[in-house]
Design a protein around this motif. Structure first.
Motif, mmCIF file in Angstrom:
data_model
loop_
_atom_site.group_PDB
_atom_site.id
_atom_site.type_symbol
_atom_site.label_atom_id
_atom_site.label_comp_id
_atom_site.label_asym_id
_atom_site.label_seq_id
_atom_site.Cartn_x
_atom_site.Cartn_y
_atom_site.Cartn_z
ATOM 1 N N ASP A 10 53.749 -16.269 22.518
ATOM 2 C CA ASP A 10 54.752 -15.351 21.970
ATOM 3 C C ASP A 10 55.844 -16.052 21.173
ATOM 4 O O ASP A 10 56.495 -15.421 20.334
ATOM 5 C CB ASP A 10 55.371 -14.518 23.096
ATOM 6 N N THR A 34 50.859 -11.373 21.787
ATOM 7 C CA THR A 34 51.009 -10.577 23.003
ATOM 8 C C THR A 34 49.689 -10.493 23.759
ATOM 9 O O THR A 34 48.608 -10.725 23.209
ATOM 10 C CB THR A 34 51.473 -9.146 22.677
ATOM 11 N N PRO A 57 55.248 -11.635 26.695
ATOM 12 C CA PRO A 57 56.258 -10.580 26.806
ATOM 13 C C PRO A 57 55.757 -9.306 27.477
ATOM 14 O O PRO A 57 56.543 -8.563 28.064
ATOM 15 C CB PRO A 57 56.659 -10.313 25.350
ATOM 16 N N ASP A 58 54.456 -9.040 27.393
ATOM 17 C CA ASP A 58 53.934 -7.780 27.929
ATOM 18 C C ASP A 58 52.958 -7.956 29.085
ATOM 19 O O ASP A 58 52.475 -6.968 29.639
ATOM 20 C CB ASP A 58 53.247 -6.980 26.817
#
Length: 221
Positions: A10, A34, A57-58
């Motif tokens: 990321d 991601t 991040p996800d």
């Protein structure tokens, strides 16, 4: 043909540096940022090695790896992480990773590790289990008939079973996949989770089912 490498990182600057370093060594590189992009890119195209950041991040990169493994992807995986604790490295290997590199790292070491993974990365025939698709970004399991939400522990347990379709996964291995290193997990706790998973899979009308192998473990068939 040049070996192909998939990268999921990321941090845009680090992603660019790693992509350039591998490209300079003659690799063909696909880079994404991601977990969702990684699932889309790496589950449908064959690569010679994957480089996955753990702290996406996800999603957790280890969950992404486990979902790829459950979907039949056998490509060697190198994890990148800022965490160097033994428990974190062990969790990465149990999720299906093949190597582990701690940030900050020397680019030459990353390149050498990727080259080593490519050399030993065969692609055996793979079976898929019951048409299940696991998504670590939403912690869901899906089939053509719908999807069901899983808890993080349920997701890891189902991922461990789906990664070895038709094989008996021993109870100890399931406990190691589902809970942190050193956690105390009673037999009835594991059984309860697997019973709940079995019901959720049944609701998806999938061809697969979780079979109990008494005294040994469980199997997804």
């Amino acid at each position: 043909m040049a070996p192909s490498i998939g990268i999921c990182e990321d941090d845009a600057d680090l992603r660019s540096v790693v992509e350039r370093a591998l490209t300079d060594e003659g690799f063909t590189v696909k880079a994404v940022a991601t977990g969702r992009e990684a699932l889309k890119a790496f589950a449908t195209t064959e690569y010679d090695a994957l480089v996955l950041d753990v702290g996406l991040p996800d999603a957790d990169g280890r969950d992404v790896c486990q979902a790829l493994r459950a979907g039949g992807v056998v490509t060697p995986v190198l994890f990148l992480t800022a965490r160097d604790a033994v428990v974190d490295r062990v969790a990465g290997f149990r999720a299906g990773g093949d190597d582990y590199l701690t940030k900050p790292f020397a680019l030459v070491e990353l390149v050498v590790r990727v080259q080593a993974l490519v050399r030993r990365g065969a692609r055996p025939d793979v079976q898929r289990a019951g048409g299940l698709t696991l998504d670590p970004t939403t912690h869901t399991a899906a089939t053509a008939h719908g999807s069901v939400l899983l808890t993080p522990t349920e997701f890891r347990l189902l991922g461990a079973l789906a990664a070895e379709p038709g094989a008996v996964v021993r109870r100890r291995a399931l406990v190691q996949a589902g809970w942190p290193e050193g956690a105390t997990v009673h037999d009835n706790t594991l059984d309860s989770y697997l019973a709940r998973l079995r019901r959720k899979i049944r609701d998806l009308e999938t061809a697969g089912t979780i079979v109990t192998v008494r005294g040994v473990g469980y199997c997804l068939r």
